[in-house]
Design an enzyme around this catalytic site. Structure first.
Site, PDB file in Angstrom:
ATOM      1  CE1 TYR A  29      84.250  46.033 -30.664  1.00 53.59           C
ATOM      2  CE2 TYR A  29      86.287  44.986 -29.980  1.00 53.59           C
ATOM      3  CZ  TYR A  29      85.458  45.462 -30.981  1.00 53.59           C
ATOM      4  OH  TYR A  29      85.841  45.374 -32.289  1.00 53.59           O
TER       5      TYR A  29
ATOM      6  CG  ASP B  55      84.256  37.604 -31.489  1.00 51.60           C
ATOM      7  OD1 ASP B  55      84.390  37.813 -32.706  1.00 51.60           O
ATOM      8  OD2 ASP B  55      84.267  38.510 -30.634  1.00 51.60           O
TER       9      ASP B  55
ATOM     10  NE  ARG C 245      87.165  37.960 -37.639  1.00 53.36           N
ATOM     11  CZ  ARG C 245      86.593  39.138 -37.421  1.00 53.36           C
ATOM     12  NH1 ARG C 245      86.070  39.795 -38.409  1.00 53.36           N
ATOM     13  NH2 ARG C 245      86.513  39.608 -36.206  1.00 53.36           N
TER      14      ARG C 245
ATOM     15  NE  ARG D  53      80.839  38.521 -42.231  1.00 55.04           N
ATOM     16  CZ  ARG D  53      80.646  39.728 -41.709  1.00 55.04           C
ATOM     17  NH1 ARG D  53      79.485  40.326 -41.869  1.00 55.04           N
ATOM     18  NH2 ARG D  53      81.612  40.341 -41.059  1.00 55.04           N
TER      19      ARG D  53
ATOM     20  NE  ARG E  43      77.038  32.110 -37.561  1.00 59.35           N
ATOM     21  CZ  ARG E  43      77.254  33.416 -37.588  1.00 59.35           C
ATOM     22  NH1 ARG E  43      78.443  33.875 -37.872  1.00 59.35           N
ATOM     23  NH2 ARG E  43      76.300  34.276 -37.299  1.00 59.35           N
TER      24      ARG E  43
HETATM   25  O1  CP3 Z   1      89.257  32.890 -38.645  1.00 56.75           O
HETATM   26  C1  CP3 Z   1      89.505  33.531 -37.607  1.00 56.75           C
HETATM   27  O2  CP3 Z   1      90.281  34.501 -37.612  1.00 56.75           O
HETATM   28  C2  CP3 Z   1      88.948  33.038 -36.287  1.00 56.75           C
HETATM   29  C3  CP3 Z   1      87.783  33.641 -35.845  1.00 56.75           C
HETATM   30  C4  CP3 Z   1      87.727  35.031 -35.242  1.00 56.75           C
HETATM   31  C5  CP3 Z   1      86.509  35.739 -35.196  1.00 56.75           C
HETATM   32  N1  CP3 Z   1      86.719  36.869 -34.451  1.00 56.75           N
HETATM   33  C6  CP3 Z   1      85.270  35.291 -35.813  1.00 56.75           C
HETATM   34  C7  CP3 Z   1      84.266  36.299 -36.155  1.00 56.75           C
HETATM   35  C8  CP3 Z   1      88.692  35.782 -34.561  1.00 56.75           C
HETATM   36  C9  CP3 Z   1      90.150  35.497 -34.365  1.00 56.75           C
HETATM   37  C10 CP3 Z   1      88.014  36.942 -34.077  1.00 56.75           C
HETATM   38  C11 CP3 Z   1      88.681  37.981 -33.244  1.00 56.75           C
HETATM   39  C12 CP3 Z   1      88.043  39.296 -33.113  1.00 56.75           C
HETATM   40  N2  CP3 Z   1      86.733  39.591 -32.891  1.00 56.75           N
HETATM   41  C13 CP3 Z   1      88.756  40.507 -33.093  1.00 56.75           C
HETATM   42  C14 CP3 Z   1      90.253  40.620 -33.221  1.00 56.75           C
HETATM   43  C15 CP3 Z   1      90.642  40.466 -34.640  1.00 56.75           C
HETATM   44  C16 CP3 Z   1      90.385  41.676 -35.462  1.00 56.75           C
HETATM   45  O3  CP3 Z   1      89.628  41.548 -36.433  1.00 56.75           O
HETATM   46  O4  CP3 Z   1      90.946  42.719 -35.143  1.00 56.75           O
HETATM   47  C17 CP3 Z   1      87.842  41.545 -32.900  1.00 56.75           C
HETATM   48  C18 CP3 Z   1      88.171  43.022 -32.842  1.00 56.75           C
HETATM   49  C19 CP3 Z   1      86.555  40.958 -32.764  1.00 56.75           C
HETATM   50  C20 CP3 Z   1      85.268  41.655 -32.543  1.00 56.75           C
HETATM   51  C21 CP3 Z   1      84.351  41.364 -33.669  1.00 56.75           C
HETATM   52  N3  CP3 Z   1      83.606  40.218 -33.789  1.00 56.75           N
HETATM   53  C22 CP3 Z   1      84.148  42.126 -34.854  1.00 56.75           C
HETATM   54  C23 CP3 Z   1      84.775  43.477 -35.143  1.00 56.75           C
HETATM   55  C24 CP3 Z   1      83.267  41.419 -35.677  1.00 56.75           C
HETATM   56  C25 CP3 Z   1      82.816  41.749 -37.087  1.00 56.75           C
HETATM   57  C26 CP3 Z   1      81.464  42.341 -37.133  1.00 56.75           C
HETATM   58  C27 CP3 Z   1      80.908  42.237 -38.539  1.00 56.75           C
HETATM   59  O5  CP3 Z   1      79.901  41.529 -38.720  1.00 56.75           O
HETATM   60  O6  CP3 Z   1      81.468  42.857 -39.461  1.00 56.75           O
HETATM   61  C28 CP3 Z   1      82.949  40.241 -34.981  1.00 56.75           C
HETATM   62  C29 CP3 Z   1      82.082  39.159 -35.485  1.00 56.75           C
HETATM   63  C30 CP3 Z   1      82.827  37.994 -36.027  1.00 56.75           C
HETATM   64  N4  CP3 Z   1      83.829  37.339 -35.385  1.00 56.75           N
HETATM   65  C31 CP3 Z   1      82.586  37.348 -37.267  1.00 56.75           C
HETATM   66  C32 CP3 Z   1      83.478  36.278 -37.351  1.00 56.75           C
HETATM   67  C33 CP3 Z   1      83.590  35.268 -38.443  1.00 56.75           C
HETATM   68  C34 CP3 Z   1      81.511  37.749 -38.273  1.00 56.75           C
HETATM   69  C35 CP3 Z   1      80.207  37.191 -37.804  1.00 56.75           C
HETATM   70  C36 CP3 Z   1      79.355  36.716 -38.929  1.00 56.75           C
HETATM   71  O7  CP3 Z   1      79.787  35.861 -39.708  1.00 56.75           O
HETATM   72  O8  CP3 Z   1      78.205  37.180 -38.970  1.00 56.75           O
END
Ligand code: CP3
Length: 365
Positions: free
Chosen positions: A167, A92, A43, A47, A56
């Site tokens: 999920y 994602d 990540r 954010r 975004r």
């Molecule tokens: O920088 C990186 O790591 C690359 C981008 C990345 C994202 N998601 C972007 C993202 C990666 C590698 C993921 C993987 C992902 N997505 C996982 C496995 C990693 C982990 O955290 O365990 C999981 C479980 C997800 C599912 C998911 N997508 C979650 C739990 C969330 C967060 C929800 C929230 O808003 O708190 C997302 C959304 C997401 N994926 C965001 C990002 C940057 C946030 C979206 C935003 O900016 O509004």
């Protein structure tokens, strides 16, 4: 050009001295000597960065993942800012599942939400196999990025069958994974059919990224730590192994990551990883004894430590670099993703500190 030819070309290119395959990150994954311990952050694009929040502001999460220009820009932001040793593709874990026909969205502050959770064999059948054309935006984004990144390796990724299944079965995030486990224990045939289909989708998604030129892949099984080792081996490992062993001949390191997986580290390595991700609960020297000498480790700073005073961060970073020396290869990372409230300047300082401390130790050693 066929997919195969492209993939071979990408791999040949990587073998060049000074190219991404010769980078400290890929060398550490392969357990080869490194000039310093490489570091990147899960990540790292997200954010915590004001430039990410700006880009975004008016674009939905899934929409941004489908625009190669935005994917490339967001992926590059933390590389420019922090000087990390690897970029990770902005996408994602649910992107390929959406491409396979599942109706879902990513809701800010919540995560993936699935319109019709999976309950039946018909629901599983509706998850279509995918090919490059279904995720052409990912293929395009990776090619843009590989050209832009030069010697800096790009990490591709996907969700592992268990975490994706959670999920899909829960319909959204879950603390207990109760519906998922109920299906797993109560309808094992349906469970295995679902995981087999997800493994197929995941493997295709990772192959697209490898053919387009990523230098490594990470399989995220974020929620596997919810299972005992026996259940992990019985219900999950065979499906994750389908993905990881399916990439054995691809010529790129495979990282296998989960959270709360202290009891699963050995099994997650056996599933076919070159590198095993370790969270902050297990010291890296202990983790390496569980994983064995044939795999590198990645981790394992507690992401909340980054919210503490710098003196605390520094002590923890030094400890982890030191404990990582017990492993045959160490990629510095957090034990899970960067928290949105993290000060990005602290991340930049951590990168510099990891480099400095590990280079110094290498000279002494
Ligand atoms: O920088 C990186 O790591 C690359 C981008 C990345 C994202 N998601 C972007 C993202 C990666 C590698 C993921 C993987 C992902 N997505 C996982 C496995 C990693 C982990 O955290 O365990 C999981 C479980 C997800 C599912 C998911 N997508 C979650 C739990 C969330 C967060 C929800 C929230 O808003 O708190 C997302 C959304 C997401 N994926 C965001 C990002 C940057 C946030 C979206 C935003 O900016 O509004």
């Amino acid at each position: 050009m066929t997919t195969d030819t492209t993939g071979t070309a990408a791999r040949d290119g990587e073998a060049r001295p000074g190219g991404p395959a010769d980078s400290p990150f890929v060398r550490a994954c392969r357990r080869e000597p490194v000039p310093h311990t490489p570091v990147w952050f899960m990540r790292q694009a997200g954010r915590s960065l004001p430039e990410y929040r700006e880009i975004r502001a008016n674009v939905g999460m899934l929409d941004s993942c489908r625009r190669p220009d935005l994917v490339a820009e967001i992926t590059l932001q933390p590389v420019r800012r922090h000087g990390v040793d690897a970029a990770i593709l902005f996408s994602d874990i649910v992107v390929p599942v959406a491409a396979a026909g599942v109706d879902l969205d990513i809701v800010a502050g919540t995560g993936p939400v699935v319109a019709e959770p999976v309950r039946t064999a018909e629901d599983v059948e509706r998850i279509r196999p995918i090919g490059r054309d279904d995720v052409s935006y990912v293929d395009e984004a990776v090619r843009l990025l590989v050209a832009e990144l030069g010697a800096t390796p790009l990490i591709g990724f996907a969700g592992a069958p268990f975490t994706l299944a959670s999920y899909l079965v829960e319909g959204g995030p879950s603390r207990t994974h109760a519906k998922t486990k109920a299906l797993m224990y109560g309808q094992p045939e349906l469970w295995h059919a679902l995981c087999a289909r997800l493994a197929e989708v995941t493997l295709s998604f990772l192959r697209v990224q490898i053919d387009a030129g990523v230098s490594a892949v990470q399989l995220f099984d974020s929620w596997a730590g919810a299972l005992s080792e026996a259940d992990y081996r019985r219900y999950v490992l065979p499906h994750s192994a389908t993905v990881l062993s399916g990439l054995a001949d691809a010529g790129v390191p495979r990282i296998h990551f989960g959270v709360g997986t202290a009891e699963l580290l050995g099994a997650m390595g056996e599933a076919g990883a070159d590198v095993v991700g370790v969270d902050w609960r297990t010291p890296l020297d202990v983790a390496t004894r569980r994983i064995g000498p044939d795999r590198a480790v990645q981790g394992n700073l507690d992401p909340t430590v980054l919210l503490a005073p710098w003196s605390v961060v520094e002590t923890e970073v030094r400890r982890i670099v030191e404990q990582g020396r017990a492993a045959p290869g160490h990629v510095f990372n957090l034990g899970h993703g960067v928290l949105p409230e993290t000060d990005p300047e602290v991340l930049t300082r951590v990168v510099a500190l990891v480099h400095e401390v590990s280079a110094h130790r290498a000279e002494q050693g």
